[in-house]
Design an enzyme around this catalytic site. Structure first.
Site, PDB file in Angstrom:
ATOM      1  N   GLU A   6       0.944  -1.221  -0.098  1.00 53.57           N
ATOM      2  CA  GLU A   6       0.102  -0.037   0.039  1.00 53.57           C
ATOM      3  C   GLU A   6       1.102   1.228  -0.157  1.00 53.57           C
ATOM      4  O   GLU A   6       1.930   1.216   0.850  1.00 53.57           O
ATOM      5  CB  GLU A   6      -0.788   0.105   1.284  1.00 53.57           C
ATOM      6  CG  GLU A   6      -1.530   1.555   1.779  1.00 53.57           C
ATOM      7  CD  GLU A   6      -2.437   1.965   0.467  1.00 53.57           C
ATOM      8  OE1 GLU A   6      -3.381   0.983   0.090  1.00 53.57           O
ATOM      9  OE2 GLU A   6      -2.294   3.103   0.352  1.00 53.57           O
ATOM     10  N   ASP A  32      -6.847  -4.769  -5.665  1.00 52.84           N
ATOM     11  CA  ASP A  32      -8.128  -3.813  -5.245  1.00 52.84           C
ATOM     12  C   ASP A  32      -7.617  -2.550  -5.701  1.00 52.84           C
ATOM     13  O   ASP A  32      -7.468  -1.513  -4.756  1.00 52.84           O
ATOM     14  CB  ASP A  32      -8.700  -3.835  -3.835  1.00 52.84           C
ATOM     15  CG  ASP A  32      -9.919  -3.140  -3.743  1.00 52.84           C
ATOM     16  OD1 ASP A  32     -10.356  -2.496  -4.586  1.00 52.84           O
ATOM     17  OD2 ASP A  32     -10.129  -2.857  -2.493  1.00 52.84           O
ATOM     18  N   CYS A  44     -13.006  -0.672  -9.264  1.00 50.22           N
ATOM     19  CA  CYS A  44     -14.057   0.450  -9.150  1.00 50.22           C
ATOM     20  C   CYS A  44     -14.305   1.025 -10.657  1.00 50.22           C
ATOM     21  O   CYS A  44     -14.513   2.271 -10.701  1.00 50.22           O
ATOM     22  CB  CYS A  44     -13.606   1.336  -8.023  1.00 50.22           C
ATOM     23  SG  CYS A  44     -11.882   1.801  -8.213  1.00 50.22           S
TER      24      CYS A  44
HETATM   25  C1  LIG Z   1      -9.748   0.955  -3.935  1.00 49.43           C
HETATM   26  S1  LIG Z   1      -8.516   1.267  -2.324  1.00 49.43           S
HETATM   27  C2  LIG Z   1      -8.630  -0.305  -1.953  1.00 49.43           C
HETATM   28  C3  LIG Z   1      -7.997  -0.291  -0.395  1.00 49.43           C
HETATM   29  C4  LIG Z   1      -8.211  -1.740   0.388  1.00 49.43           C
HETATM   30  N1  LIG Z   1      -8.379  -3.162  -0.527  1.00 49.43           N
HETATM   31  C5  LIG Z   1      -9.682  -1.574   0.877  1.00 49.43           C
HETATM   32  O1  LIG Z   1     -10.765  -2.015   0.339  1.00 49.43           O
HETATM   33  O2  LIG Z   1     -10.047  -0.717   1.960  1.00 49.43           O
HETATM   34  C6  LIG Z   1      -7.066   1.616  -3.256  1.00 49.43           C
HETATM   35  C7  LIG Z   1      -5.732   1.581  -2.423  1.00 49.43           C
HETATM   36  O3  LIG Z   1      -4.669   1.341  -3.135  1.00 49.43           O
HETATM   37  C8  LIG Z   1      -3.650   2.466  -2.735  1.00 49.43           C
HETATM   38  N2  LIG Z   1      -2.977   2.756  -3.936  1.00 49.43           N
HETATM   39  C9  LIG Z   1      -3.182   3.667  -4.822  1.00 49.43           C
HETATM   40  N3  LIG Z   1      -2.328   3.703  -5.879  1.00 49.43           N
HETATM   41  C10 LIG Z   1      -1.154   2.741  -5.402  1.00 49.43           C
HETATM   42  C11 LIG Z   1      -0.068   2.199  -6.065  1.00 49.43           C
HETATM   43  N4  LIG Z   1       0.412   2.477  -7.034  1.00 49.43           N
HETATM   44  N5  LIG Z   1       0.693   1.242  -5.091  1.00 49.43           N
HETATM   45  C12 LIG Z   1       0.099   0.778  -4.039  1.00 49.43           C
HETATM   46  N6  LIG Z   1      -1.028   1.509  -3.402  1.00 49.43           N
HETATM   47  C13 LIG Z   1      -1.697   2.139  -4.039  1.00 49.43           C
HETATM   48  C14 LIG Z   1      -4.678   3.567  -2.325  1.00 49.43           C
HETATM   49  O4  LIG Z   1      -3.721   4.459  -1.271  1.00 49.43           O
HETATM   50  C15 LIG Z   1      -5.834   3.179  -1.644  1.00 49.43           C
HETATM   51  O5  LIG Z   1      -5.524   2.540  -0.343  1.00 49.43           O
END
Ligand SMILES: C[S@@+](CC[C@H](N)C(=O)[O-])C[C@H]1O[C@@H](n2cnc3c(N)ncnc32)[C@H](O)[C@@H]1O
Length: 427
Positions: free
Chosen positions: A312, A357, A384
């Site tokens: 994350e 995700d 999403c």
């Molecule tokens: C749609 S959310 C899903 C989070 C978790 N699975 C949940 O259901 O609560 C996407 C997550 O990915 C993180 N994120 C966005 N781009 C990323 C990247 N390139 N690498 C790692 N994390 C990332 C965001 O901070 C966010 O917490």
């Protein structure tokens, strides 16, 4: 108006028949063979349209008047600020037709973008059509409190928002007499569906008076458990509890005000349950959760696996996941801060199963290739955005995976947002 130098001359107004719904929610008609995207129009309707954006290959517009032959699915939107507020773009159609449309949008993206006919899209897994959101982000100007107008920054006030939890509506009502607060531009209110407490996170030009105001807010509304503020460095607690907590499965998750957490917690629980049913977890399983947030999926599954890896990019979310792992005595997880595309290729770790995700932009190709190289036998992709999901699935298919199950989950009824869960397995 976003006009471009065109060789095709669009009229200002036109008439068309809507023949489908586009990803993004608009009805789609045609004019001289080119697609016209029309807000709040439904399939089968003959509509008169005023164009608001004209491009060479397509145009976008709004209804000039109600359709002459309203679709059977058309309903009167119950919200008094519908179409003024930018929140719900699909209140003009029945919940059944919204869900059917989400199913069609996912199926079409898989067919046309991922170029797979093999995927049968299951009926949309659905839940409460109203009052499902446990987060409300309200904008503030003096004593004015509301959501931004569609396509703008004008504040649209409301009495009762029909998609947020009623406890958030009550909290917003109780907040109004405490305004104005100098420098305040926005408050993000998050409700814990587990214990009913609410956290308020303030955004704007923070002032010294914010701390005493936060204490007054806590005293005035017993449901407010904590108040914090956005700072240049991240966030700071102003009064009361620092964190919110949600129970998912048998794990109590800590949520920092700036961490991502699902806005429809009941649907997140349903997706978690489905992932648990799909993935053959056992006590030797090596499980990857890419984009793990506060550990929403990884931590509730940790007691069923050998070892889990969570990646994350947001440091506060990883700190939440670490704190929750410790508090729930989960010692079999490795939590990494950073971008999946940077960390996964370096991990050089094989996985038996994986969950991804990502945000709307999907997964970077370099991360998908690293995932393929890690050889999980199954991947649960929570999405999403059906367009980027289908694009990424095309890469996973080329890497030897095929779709076992695809299903939209109706996280955001009354809106055109399509959330889906796709299960892929190694051929
Ligand atoms: C749609 S959310 C899903 C989070 C978790 N699975 C949940 O259901 O609560 C996407 C997550 O990915 C993180 N994120 C966005 N781009 C990323 C990247 N390139 N690498 C790692 N994390 C990332 C965001 O901070 C966010 O917490």
């Amino acid at each position: 108006m976003g006009n471009q130098m065109n060789d095709f001359e669009w009229p200002r107004e036109l008439q068309t028949t809507i023949d489908g719904l586009a990803q993004g929610g608009d009805g789609v008609g045609r004019y001289a063979g080119r697609p016209v995207f029309v807000a709040a129009a439904l399939p089968g309707e003959q509509v008169r349209v005023r164009l608001t954006e004209r491009r060479n290959g397509w145009a976008r517009g709004v209804l000039l008047e109600p359709p002459s032959n309203p679709a059977a699915e058309r309903v009167t939107p119950p919200c008094p600020v519908y179409q003024r507020c930018g929140g719900c773009d699909w209140q003009h159609q029945t919940i059944e037709s919204q869900r059917q449309a989400k199913q069609t949008i996912l199926a079409e993206q898989l067919r046309f973008v991922a170029q797979t006919d093999q995927a049968e899209v299951a009926v949309t897994a659905a839940a409460e059509p109203w009052h499902y959101r446990s987060v409300a982000r309200v904008h503030i100007d003096g004593r004015q409190v509301g959501f931004y107008a569609a396509g703008g920054r004008q504040i649209v006030e409301f009495e009762q928002c029909l998609i947020i939890d009623p406890r958030l509506n009550t909290a917003i009502e109780r907040l109004k007499p405490l305004l104005p607060l100098v420098g305040l531009r926005e408050i993000s209110l998050r409700l814990s569906t587990t214990d009913g407490t609410i956290h308020g996170h303030l955004l704007g030009q923070g002032q010294s008076g914010w701390r005493s105001w936060a204490r007054r807010w806590l005293a005035a509304d017993k449901t407010i458990a904590g108040v914090s503020a956005e700072t240049r460095e991240g966030w700071m607690a102003l009064a009361g509890a620092e964190y919110l907590y949600e129970q998912l499965g048998n794990v109590r998750l800590r949520i920092t005000p700036t961490s991502f957490f699902q806005a429809n917690v009941e649907r997140a629980r349903a997706v978690l349950q489905q992932i648990e049913q799909f993935l053959p977890l056992n006590n030797t399983t090596r499980l990857l959760d890419g984009f793990c947030g506060v550990g929403t999926f990884l931590l509730p599954l940790a007691h069923k696996i050998g070892h889990g890896w969570g990646i994350e990019e947001h440091p506060a979310a990883i700190r939440d996941a670490q704190a929750s792992a410790k508090a729930n005595q989960l010692t079999n997880v490795t939590l990494k801060t950073g971008k999946v595309e940077a960390i996964l290729p370096q991990l050089k770790q094989q996985f038996d199963l994986a969950i991804v995700d990502p945000p709307r932009r999907g997964v970077e190709p370099v991360a998908l290739n690293a995932l393929i190289a890690a050889e999980p036998t199954m991947i649960a992709y929570v999405s999403c955005h059906p367009g980027t999901l289908a694009r990424d699935i095309k890469i996973l298919q080329a890497g030897g995976y095929s779709i076992q199950h695809a299903q939209p989950y109706d996280f955001f009824p009354q809106t055109s947002h399509v959330e889906s869960l796709v299960l892929l397995s190694k051929v």
